[in-house]
Design an enzyme around this catalytic site. Structure first.
Site, PDB file in Angstrom:
ATOM      1  N   CYS A  99       0.920  -0.897   0.138  1.00 44.45           N
ATOM      2  CA  CYS A  99      -0.042  -0.153   0.044  1.00 44.45           C
ATOM      3  C   CYS A  99       0.849   1.136  -0.085  1.00 44.45           C
ATOM      4  O   CYS A  99       2.332   1.087  -0.041  1.00 44.45           O
ATOM      5  CB  CYS A  99      -0.761  -0.065   1.127  1.00 44.45           C
ATOM      6  SG  CYS A  99      -0.007   0.248   2.750  1.00 44.45           S
TER       7      CYS A  99
ATOM      8  N   CYS B 215       3.590   1.799   2.500  1.00 49.92           N
ATOM      9  CA  CYS B 215       4.740   1.172   2.365  1.00 49.92           C
ATOM     10  C   CYS B 215       5.754   2.229   1.615  1.00 49.92           C
ATOM     11  O   CYS B 215       7.088   2.485   2.068  1.00 49.92           O
ATOM     12  CB  CYS B 215       4.844   0.047   1.650  1.00 49.92           C
ATOM     13  SG  CYS B 215       3.862  -1.533   2.648  1.00 49.92           S
TER      14      CYS B 215
ATOM     15  N   ASP C  96       7.586  30.434 -30.519  1.00 48.99           N
ATOM     16  CA  ASP C  96       8.881  30.859 -31.581  1.00 48.99           C
ATOM     17  C   ASP C  96       8.045  31.158 -32.848  1.00 48.99           C
ATOM     18  O   ASP C  96       7.142  30.405 -33.271  1.00 48.99           O
ATOM     19  CB  ASP C  96      10.137  30.124 -31.656  1.00 48.99           C
ATOM     20  CG  ASP C  96      11.079  30.675 -32.313  1.00 48.99           C
ATOM     21  OD1 ASP C  96      11.292  31.888 -32.471  1.00 48.99           O
ATOM     22  OD2 ASP C  96      11.695  29.752 -32.942  1.00 48.99           O
TER      23      ASP C  96
ATOM     24  N   ASP D 135      16.330  29.819 -28.175  1.00 50.21           N
ATOM     25  CA  ASP D 135      15.149  29.416 -27.630  1.00 50.21           C
ATOM     26  C   ASP D 135      15.564  28.929 -26.100  1.00 50.21           C
ATOM     27  O   ASP D 135      14.508  29.007 -25.309  1.00 50.21           O
ATOM     28  CB  ASP D 135      14.201  28.748 -28.104  1.00 50.21           C
ATOM     29  CG  ASP D 135      13.590  29.107 -29.433  1.00 50.21           C
ATOM     30  OD1 ASP D 135      13.201  30.427 -29.442  1.00 50.21           O
ATOM     31  OD2 ASP D 135      13.450  28.249 -30.274  1.00 50.21           O
TER      32      ASP D 135
END
Length: 720
Positions: A14, A17, A419, A618
Site C-alpha cells: 500500500c 509502504c 517562437d 530559445d
C-alpha cells in the site's frame, strides 16, 4: 558526484509502504532526493556516489523490509516474474462454502451453514497457511518502523479467529448449543476479498496502466540478417551494429538504421503520433518498432536496443511514470499516518461500543470492520495511476513529458508563447531575393559565397537556407577561422582572402537598407553581410506557415488560452505571420535574454506560461517558462532544457499535450475525491456497526480497483 538511479521494489502492499521507504531514504545525509512510486513500484534516488554505493541504497531498502533491484540503462523494462496464483484460487475455493452458508442465513436456510468445527478447520487452514504472506508483510513493515495495510488486515482477521476459537471451545465445554456464536466466516471471507482485490490491482497495474510492455512488443524477437552472403534468421539480441537487416511487408523494423536498398511505406506513429505512413527510399532513416506497411527494405543497423529512439522513449517513459506529481504530496502525508490513526480509531471504537452495549462481540465486530474498511491503497494509487496512463497516452501521440510535475503544470497553462521560425513556420526558409551594394565591388555570387562560408558554422534555419543555396549552385566555400557566435544576433569569422565577415541582423552588420520596391523585404527575414565592418549586401529569406498552425491557434482560443509570438526575427516578418493567424500579441527583434525577460514578466502577472521553441536561442526562454516544449531533433540544449519533447514539430501536438495534461489532472482529482470520500464515509459507518467485516473487506478491495478503473478511462481519451 551525484548519481541518479531507478530501483524496482518488491513487497509494497500500500501507499504507507512507499511513504515509509521514501522517508527513510530522504533522512540519509548522502541522499539528495528520493521518490517512491507505489503504482510503478519504483524508487528514483539521487545520491552522492563519492561516499556511498548503490549497494548502500539497496541495503537501506532491505532494512525497511523490502527487496530492491537496480534498473540499469541497458534495460528497457524489467522482465516480469511469472507468479503462481494457486494460493488465491485455493483461498477462494475455501470461501465458497462460507458464502453458501451466509446466503442460506439470508434465505432462512440455516442448515446450509457448515458445522462449527468444520468452519474452524477451514479457517485454521486459511489463517495459519494461506494468510502467511499477510503476516510476513505486516511483521516486515513493523520491523521497518511502519504499519501498512496488512497490519490492519492481520489484526482484524486474527482477532475474529481467536475470538471465535475461544467461543467454540468455551461453548463445547459449558453449553449444548449446536452452533456456538462463532464468526470464522468473517475472517476467511475478508482475507478472500482482500486477496482478490490485490490480485486485480496488481494485474491492472502490470498489464493495463503501464504502456511499456506494449512498446516492448513493437520490436521483433527474430530478424533476418545478411551473414556469409546469406540471409539468416536470428534472435534480435544477437544482431551487431553495422549489420544489414531485411524487413518485408507486414514486419516491424528491428533497429534504427539507414536504408541501403529497396523502398516501402513505414508507419512510425508509435514514436511521432503521426498516423500517416512515410515513404522510405535509399538513404532514408528507419526507426525501430515501425511497421512496414508496404514494400521491402534492406537497412544497416546503427542503433540497437535501449540506444534506439524507441528504447530512449521507453526509458524516458519509465522514468517519467515513476516520478511524482506535486499533487501527490498531500496524499503521501495522509498515507504516512493513516494506518496508526486507523488502529487508534479501531481501539476507540471497541472501547466505546463495549461501554455502550456491554457486548464484547458487538464491540469486536465494529472494531474489526474499522480495521478492514480503512485502506490507504486507493489514496496512494489515485495520483500515480492516472499519471502512468496519462503519460502513456501522451507518448502514443508523440509527446514525451520529462516527469509528472511537468504534466501537472501543463494542465494549468493559460498563456502560450511561440517562437516563429521552425515552430509556426516550416523552419525551411528559402532566399526570396537579395540586395547588393554595387559600390563595394562584390558580385551576387561572391556575396552568397562569403555568407555561406560563415553561415556553415551556424545551425539556425536562416543560416541553412544560405548554405543550401550555395550548395545548389555548387559554389566553393572559403576557409574560415576565429568563429564567434552572438546568440540571437549573428556570427562572425575571419574568411581567407576576404577579411572579418559578419553575417546576421542588419544592425549587427551596421546595415541601413535603402527603400526597396519589392514587398517581400517588408515581410521576409533579413540577413545582412558585412566585410571589415562595411555592409556589402543582404538576403531576404521567407518561410511558409505550417499547415496545422492555424488549427492549433484556434484550438488554443477554444481553451481560452492567450497566445503570444516572440521571435528574434524582424518585427515586420513576425507581424506578417501573426496577421495570418489572427494573433494580436507578436514581438520581433528579441534577443534570447529579451524573450526570457518577457516571459518572466508574464509570470509576474500571474500567468502560467508554456513556451514552444526548437533553437539554441530559445533555451533561456524555455528555462524561464512554467512549462516548455521543444521540437525533437531541434537543438540539443533546447531539448535538454524543455519539460517535454514534441516528435512531430507541430504546435498542434503541443495543444494535444495541454489537453492530455488537463484530462490527467482532472482524473487525479476524481481519484483523490473518491479515495477520501470512501474513507470519510466508510470508517464511521463501520464504527457504528452499519458495515460488517465481510462487506468492509469487499468494499476495501474494490476501492483500489475502482480508482484504477477510473484511471484507465484516460486510455480512451478523445481530444477536441
Amino acid at each position: 558526484m551525484q548519481q541518479k538511479i531507478t530501483i524496482q521494489i518488491e513487497g509494497m502492499t500500500c501507499q504507507a509502504c512507499a511513504s515509509r521507504i521514501e522517508k527513510v531514504l530522504n533522512k540519509k545525509p548522502f541522499v539528495q532526493q528520493a521518490a517512491v512510486n507505489f503504482a510503478s513500484e519504483q524508487a528514483q534516488v539521487m545520491f552522492e556516489d563519492s561516499t556511498h554505493s548503490v549497494q548502500d541504497i539497496l541495503q537501506i531498502i532491505q532494512n525497511t523490509g523490502f527487496a530492491g533491484t537496480l534498473k540499469t540503462d541497458d534495460e528497457v523494462v524489467l522482465v516480469e516474474k511469472q507468479v503462481s496464483h494457486w494460493c488465491l484460487w485455493l483461498l477462494l475455493l475455501i470461501n465458497f462454502p462460507f458464502a453458501v452458508g451466509m446466503l442460506g442465513m439470508l434465505l432462512g436456510q440455516h442448515h446450509w451453514m457448515l458445522p462449527a468445527w468444520w468452519q474452524c478447520a477451514l479457517a485454521s487452514i486459511v489463517q495459519f497457511w494461506l494468510a502467511i504472506p499477510f503476516y510476513k508483510s505486516a511483521w516486515g513493515s513493523i520491523k521497518g518502523g511502519l504499519a501498512n495495510m496488512d497490519v490492519l488486515v492481520s489484526l482484524g482477521t486474527l482477532s475474529i479467529y481467536f475470538y471465535s476459537l475461544f467461543m467454540l471451545l468455551y461453548s463445547s465445554e459449558h453449553t449444548a448449543h449446536a452452533m456456538p456464536p462463532v464468526y470464522f466466516e468473517a475472517g476467511v471471507m475478508v482475507l478472500g476479498f482482500v486477496s482478490l482485490g490485490k490480485f486485480l490491482e496488481e494485474r491492472t497495474k502490470k498489464h493495463s496502466l503501464n504502456s511499456l510492455g506494449l512498446l516492448l512488443k513493437l520490436t521483433p524477437k527474430q530478424v533476418k540478417v545478411l551473414r556469409d552472403q546469406q540471409w539468416q534468421e536470428i534472435p534480435l539480441d544477437q544482431v551487431q551494429v553495422g549489420e544489414l537487416l531485411r524487413a518485408n511487408q507486414g514486419e516491424r523494423i528491428a533497429a534504427d538504421g539507414i536504408v541501403q536498398s529497396g523502398s516501402g511505406w513505414s508507419d512510425e506513429s508509435h514514436l511521432t503520433g503521426e498516423s500517416k505512413p512515410e515513404i522510405k527510399n535509399v538513404g532514408s532513416k528507419v526507426l525501430a518498432g515501425a511497421m512496414l506497411s508496404e514494400g521491402t527494405l534492406i537497412y544497416r543497423a546503427e542503433q540497437l536496443g535501449s540506444h534506439t529512439l524507441l528504447g530512449d522513449m521507453m526509458n524516458a517513459l519509465s522514468e517519467a511514470q515513476g516520478s511524482k506529481a506535486p499533487i501527490a504530496r498531500f496524499a503521501d502525508k495522509v498515507a504516512a499516518v493513516f494506518v496508526p490513526a486507523v488502529i487508534g480509531i479501531a481501539l476507540f471504537t471497541f472501547v466505546l461500543t463495549y461501554w455502550i452495549s456491554q457486548n464484547a462481540v458487538t464491540a469486536l465486530i465494529h472494531a474489526v470492520a474499522v480495521l478492514v474498511i480503512a485502506c490507504p491503497c486507493a489514496l496512494g494509487l489515485a495520483t500515480p495511476a492516472a499519471i502512468m496512463v496519462g503519460m502513456g497516452n501522451a507518448v502514443k501521440r508523440g509527446i514525451w513529458f520529462k516527469d509528472a510535475a511537468a504534466m501537472e503544470e501543463s494542465a494549468a497553462v493559460n498563456t502560450v508563447v511561440l517562437d516563429k521560425t521552425g515552430t509556426l513556420t516550416e523552419g525551411k526558409p528559402q532566399i526570396a531575393t537579395s540586395w547588393l551594394d554595387q559600390n563595394m565591388g562584390y558580385s551576387a555570387t561572391q556575396l552568397l559565397q562569403i555568407a555561406a562560408s560563415v553561415e556553415q558554422h551556424a545551425n539556425h534555419p536562416l543560416a541553412q537556407a544560405i548554405v543550401q543555396l550555395a550548395a545548389e549552385q555548387q559554389l566553393a566555400l572559403f576557409n574560415t577561422t576565429q568563429i564567434q557566435t552572438t546568440l540571437g544576433v549573428g556570427i562572425q569569422a575571419v574568411v581567407e582572402d576576404i577579411g572579418v565577415v559578419k553575417v546576421g541582423k542588419p544592425e549587427y552588420c551596421q546595415l541601413l537598407l535603402p527603400t526597396l520596391t519589392d514587398p517581400v523585404w517588408q515581410i521576409a527575414s533579413i540577413v545582412a553581410v558585412a566585410v571589415d565592418e562595411q555592409p556589402i549586401g543582404a538576403f531576404a529569406i521567407a518561410d511558409s506557415l505550417k499547415t496545422d498552425s492555424l488549427v492549433a491557434i484556434e484550438r488554443l482560443r477554444k481553451q481560452h488560452i492567450d497566445v503570444y509570438i516572440m521571435s528574434g526575427d524582424q518585427q515586420s516578418a513576425v507581424e506578417y505571420i501573426a496577421q495570418q493567424l489572427s494573433i494580436t500579441q507578436a514581438y520581433g527583434n528579441l534577443s534570447p535574454r529579451d524573450k526570457a525577460a518577457k516571459i518572466q514578466q508574464l509570470r509576474a502577472e500571474g500567468k502560467v506560461v508554456a513556451m514552444v521553441g526548437d533553437g539554441i536561442n530559445d533555451a533561456p526562454a524555455l528555462a524561464t517558462a512554467n512549462v516548455s516544449f521543444a521540437m525533437q531533433n531541434g537543438a540539443d540544449v533546447a531539448e535538454h532544457t524543455a519539460s517535454a519533447t514534441l516528435m512531430q514539430h507541430s504546435v498542434n501536438q503541443m495543444v494535444d499535450a495541454l489537453l492530455v495534461s488537463q484530462a490527467t489532472l482532472k482524473n487525479i482529482r476524481q481519484n483523490l475525491f473518491f479515495a477520501f470520500i470512501y474513507n470519510v464515509l466508510g470508517i464511521p459507518l463501520a464504527a457504528f456497526g452499519l458495515l460488517n467485516p465481510i462487506i468492509a473487506g469487499a468494499a476495501m478491495a474494490m476501492s483500489s480497483v475502482s480508482v484504477l478503473m477510473n484511471a484507465l478511462r484516460l486510455k480512451s481519451l478523445k481530444l477536441e
